[in-house]
Design an enzyme around this catalytic site. Structure first.
Site, PDB file in Angstrom:
ATOM      1  CG  ASP A  88      -9.448  -1.510   5.342  1.00  0.00           C
ATOM      2  OD1 ASP A  88      -9.909  -2.343   6.131  1.00  0.00           O
ATOM      3  OD2 ASP A  88      -8.784  -0.515   5.697  1.00  0.00           O
ATOM      4  CG  HIS A  89      -8.318  -1.142  -0.461  1.00  0.00           C
ATOM      5  ND1 HIS A  89      -9.104  -0.006  -0.374  1.00  0.00           N
ATOM      6  CD2 HIS A  89      -7.140  -0.828   0.128  1.00  0.00           C
ATOM      7  CE1 HIS A  89      -8.417   0.953   0.211  1.00  0.00           C
ATOM      8  NE2 HIS A  89      -7.223   0.480   0.535  1.00  0.00           N
TER       9      HIS A  89
ATOM     10  NE  ARG B 282     -11.757   6.485   5.932  1.00  0.00           N
ATOM     11  CZ  ARG B 282     -10.672   7.267   5.965  1.00  0.00           C
ATOM     12  NH1 ARG B 282      -9.467   6.737   5.906  1.00  0.00           N
ATOM     13  NH2 ARG B 282     -10.794   8.567   6.024  1.00  0.00           N
TER      14      ARG B 282
ATOM     15  CG  HIS C 252      -0.255   4.274   4.934  1.00  0.00           C
ATOM     16  ND1 HIS C 252      -0.174   4.986   3.770  1.00  0.00           N
ATOM     17  CD2 HIS C 252      -1.563   4.228   5.265  1.00  0.00           C
ATOM     18  CE1 HIS C 252      -1.381   5.371   3.430  1.00  0.00           C
ATOM     19  NE2 HIS C 252      -2.247   4.921   4.305  1.00  0.00           N
ATOM     20  N   GLY C 253       1.350   2.127   2.586  1.00  0.00           N
ATOM     21  CA  GLY C 253       1.976   2.355   1.285  1.00  0.00           C
ATOM     22  C   GLY C 253       2.984   1.308   0.862  1.00  0.00           C
TER      23      GLY C 253
ATOM     24  CB  THR D  70      -4.361   6.730   7.226  1.00  0.00           C
ATOM     25  OG1 THR D  70      -5.441   5.812   7.299  1.00  0.00           O
ATOM     26  CG2 THR D  70      -4.098   7.323   8.582  1.00  0.00           C
TER      27      THR D  70
ATOM     28  CD  GLU E 280      -5.487   0.061  10.051  1.00  0.00           C
ATOM     29  OE1 GLU E 280      -4.438  -0.478   9.723  1.00  0.00           O
ATOM     30  OE2 GLU E 280      -6.169   0.778   9.273  1.00  0.00           O
TER      31      GLU E 280
ATOM     32  CG  HIS F 287      -9.264   2.236   8.981  1.00  0.00           C
ATOM     33  ND1 HIS F 287      -8.471   3.187   8.385  1.00  0.00           N
ATOM     34  CD2 HIS F 287      -9.952   2.889   9.953  1.00  0.00           C
ATOM     35  CE1 HIS F 287      -8.669   4.368   8.958  1.00  0.00           C
ATOM     36  NE2 HIS F 287      -9.578   4.210   9.903  1.00  0.00           N
TER      37      HIS F 287
ATOM     38  CG  ASN G 253      -5.972  -2.829   5.598  1.00  0.00           C
ATOM     39  OD1 ASN G 253      -6.971  -2.989   4.907  1.00  0.00           O
ATOM     40  ND2 ASN G 253      -5.827  -1.796   6.386  1.00  0.00           N
TER      41      ASN G 253
ATOM     42  NE  ARG H 118     -21.943  -2.299 -10.196  1.00  0.00           N
ATOM     43  CZ  ARG H 118     -21.760  -2.960 -11.348  1.00  0.00           C
ATOM     44  NH1 ARG H 118     -20.566  -2.981 -11.889  1.00  0.00           N
ATOM     45  NH2 ARG H 118     -22.741  -3.551 -11.955  1.00  0.00           N
TER      46      ARG H 118
ATOM     47  NE  ARG I 211     -12.994   6.787   2.665  1.00  0.00           N
ATOM     48  CZ  ARG I 211     -12.007   7.675   2.591  1.00  0.00           C
ATOM     49  NH1 ARG I 211     -10.875   7.340   2.000  1.00  0.00           N
ATOM     50  NH2 ARG I 211     -12.144   8.880   3.079  1.00  0.00           N
ATOM     51  CG  HIS I 212     -12.693   0.659   3.334  1.00  0.00           C
ATOM     52  ND1 HIS I 212     -12.617   0.580   4.696  1.00  0.00           N
ATOM     53  CD2 HIS I 212     -11.678   1.474   2.942  1.00  0.00           C
ATOM     54  CE1 HIS I 212     -11.592   1.299   5.134  1.00  0.00           C
ATOM     55  NE2 HIS I 212     -11.007   1.876   4.096  1.00  0.00           N
TER      56      HIS I 212
ATOM     57  CD  GLU J 245       0.543  -0.021  11.443  1.00  0.00           C
ATOM     58  OE1 GLU J 245      -0.102  -0.817  12.158  1.00  0.00           O
ATOM     59  OE2 GLU J 245       0.246   0.253  10.274  1.00  0.00           O
TER      60      GLU J 245
ATOM     61  N   GLY K 108      -1.926  -3.480   2.827  1.00  0.00           N
ATOM     62  CA  GLY K 108      -3.253  -3.692   2.272  1.00  0.00           C
ATOM     63  C   GLY K 108      -3.369  -3.413   0.790  1.00  0.00           C
ATOM     64  CG  HIS K 109      -3.757   0.358  -2.367  1.00  0.00           C
ATOM     65  ND1 HIS K 109      -2.860   0.722  -3.339  1.00  0.00           N
ATOM     66  CD2 HIS K 109      -4.983   0.614  -2.875  1.00  0.00           C
ATOM     67  CE1 HIS K 109      -3.517   1.202  -4.375  1.00  0.00           C
ATOM     68  NE2 HIS K 109      -4.808   1.145  -4.125  1.00  0.00           N
TER      69      HIS K 109
HETATM   70  N1  PXP Z   1      -1.614   0.661   8.706  1.00  0.00           N
HETATM   71  C1  PXP Z   1      -2.478   1.678   8.954  1.00  0.00           C
HETATM   72  C2  PXP Z   1      -2.486   2.265  10.328  1.00  0.00           C
HETATM   73  C3  PXP Z   1      -3.382   2.126   7.971  1.00  0.00           C
HETATM   74  O1  PXP Z   1      -4.224   3.137   8.254  1.00  0.00           O
HETATM   75  C4  PXP Z   1      -3.384   1.491   6.719  1.00  0.00           C
HETATM   76  C5  PXP Z   1      -4.390   1.894   5.695  1.00  0.00           C
HETATM   77  O2  PXP Z   1      -5.672   1.640   6.150  1.00  0.00           O
HETATM   78  C6  PXP Z   1      -2.470   0.441   6.496  1.00  0.00           C
HETATM   79  C7  PXP Z   1      -1.596   0.072   7.500  1.00  0.00           C
HETATM   80  C8  PXP Z   1      -2.406  -0.259   5.187  1.00  0.00           C
HETATM   81  O3  PXP Z   1      -1.914   0.648   4.255  1.00  0.00           O
HETATM   82  P1  PXP Z   1      -1.885   0.268   2.728  1.00  0.00           P
HETATM   83  O4  PXP Z   1      -3.272  -0.083   2.335  1.00  0.00           O
HETATM   84  O5  PXP Z   1      -1.342   1.487   2.059  1.00  0.00           O
HETATM   85  O6  PXP Z   1      -0.948  -0.919   2.603  1.00  0.00           O
END
Ligand code: PXP
Length: 252
Positions: A12-13, A48, A202-203, A107, A76, A46, A10, A21, A52-53, A161, A224-225
Site C-alpha cells: 500500500d505504501h 480503502r 499489523h505493525g 486500521t 483487504e 488494501h 503489503n 504527488r 488514500r493509497h 488475521e 507492509g509499513h
Molecule cells: N493486515 C491488515 C489486515 C492490515 O489492515 C494492514 C494494514 O493495511 C496490514 C496487515 C499491514 O500492516 P502494516 O502496514 O502495519 O505492516
C-alpha cells in the site's frame, strides 16, 4: 510446524508515495514484481473507501502480476458495498475483511463482533462474497478475544488475521508483551478444532516478527509499513529477504 509459513507483503505504501504527488511513480507493478522476486508468498493490498493509497486501477494490475507468479492476491476490504463490488469483479484468492474508519491513520483494531448489528453486517457481507466468488477464501481481521473468535467460528471463515498492532507497539517501546503472546496461544487453541487458518498482521517489524516466529503459531504474516520504511535504506529486495530469512530460519 507442518505447513510452510507464508509472508504476505503489503505494498500500500508504495501507492502512498505515488499519491502524495499525483505522479505515475513509484510503480506499484514494479514493487509487486520486486517483492515476489525477493521471495514473498503473496501480495496484500488494501483498497480503502477513501482511496488514500491503492486506487481501483491498481487492483487488476497487481492481480495480473500475482497471476503471472502463481501466488495469491490478498485484497483487504472494509464492509462497504462499493468496495465489495470491486472484490466481486476481481475474485482474488483471498479477501481479508477489516474495519475501516475514515479518520484513522491506519486500521486501528479488529472487527467488532460484540455489536450484533455489526456482526450481522459482516455475516451478510460474507454471504454475498461466497455467492459471487465461491473460490475466494475469506479471512477476518480480529482481536485475539474469545467472544470474537467464537463469532468467527460461527461464520466458518477460512482464516482469521489476528491484529498484532498492540503487541508490536509494546515490543517496540520495550514494554512487557507476554500477555499478548498468551492471548495468541489461547486463540490458536480455540480455533484449532475448527480448522481455521491463523494469520497475523499489523505493525510488525523484523524484530517483533522474530518473537512471533519463535512462538510458532501463525501460518501467515502480512507486513507492509516496516518493509517500505526499511527499503528506503536497504532496497525493497533486501528488506523482503530479511523477513523471509527470519521466517525460514524459524520454521526449520
Ligand atoms: N493486515 C491488515 C489486515 C492490515 O489492515 C494492514 C494494514 O493495511 C496490514 C496487515 C499491514 O500492516 P502494516 O502496514 O502495519 O505492516
Amino acid at each position: 510446524m507442518n505447513q510452510p509459513v507464508r509472508l504476505g507483503v503489503n505494498i500500500d505504501h508504495v501507492a502512498t508515495l505515488r499519491q502524495a504527488r499525483g505522479e505515475q511513480y513509484p510503480s506499484i507493478i514494479d514493487a509487486a514484481r520486486c517483492v515476489l522476486d525477493s521471495g514473498a508468498d503473496q501480495i496484500t493490498i488494501h483498497l480503502r473507501e477513501d482511496r488514500r493509497h491503492i486506487q481501483d486501477f491498481d487492483v487488476p494490475a497487481v492481480q495480473l502480476v500475482t497471476q503471472r507468479y502463481g501466488v495469491p492476491l490478498n485484497l483487504e476490504i472494509g464492509v462497504s458495498q462499493e468496495i465489495l463490488e470491486v472484490a466481486i469483479n476481481t475474485k482474488p484468492q483471498w479477501v481479508c475483511i477489516v474495519p475501516e474508519k475514515r479518520e484513522e491513520r491506519t486500521t486501528e483494531g479488529g472487527l467488532d463482533f460484540l455489536s450484533s448489528e455489526h456482526f450481522k453486517k459482516v455475516q451478510n457481507f460474507c454471504l454475498r462474497l461466497r455467492q459471487e466468488c465461491p473460490n475466494t477464501k475469506i479471512s477476518l481481521f480480529v482481536e485475539a478475544d474469545p467472544e470474537t473468535l467464537k463469532k468467527c467460528i460461527e461464520l466458518k471463515v477460512d482464516a482469521v488475521e489476528i491484529h498484532t498492532g498492540e503487541f508490536a507497539i509494546d515490543y517496540n517501546q520495550g514494554e512487557k508483551y507476554t500477555s499478548h503472546l498468551q492471548k495468541y496461544e489461547q486463540a490458536h487453541q480455540q480455533l484449532l478444532p475448527a480448522g481455521i487458518g491463523f494469520h497475523a498482521g499489523h505493525g510488525l517489524t523484523d524484530e517483533s516478527l522474530k518473537i512471533l516466529i519463535e512462538q510458532g503459531l501463525f501460518i501467515e504474516y502480512n507486513i507492509g509499513h516496516w518493509v517500505i520504511c526499511d527499503s528506503l535504506f536497504w532496497g525493497l529486495e533486501k528488506s523482503v529477504k530479511k523477513l523471509k530469512e527470519i521466517i525460514n530460519r524459524g520454521s526449520l
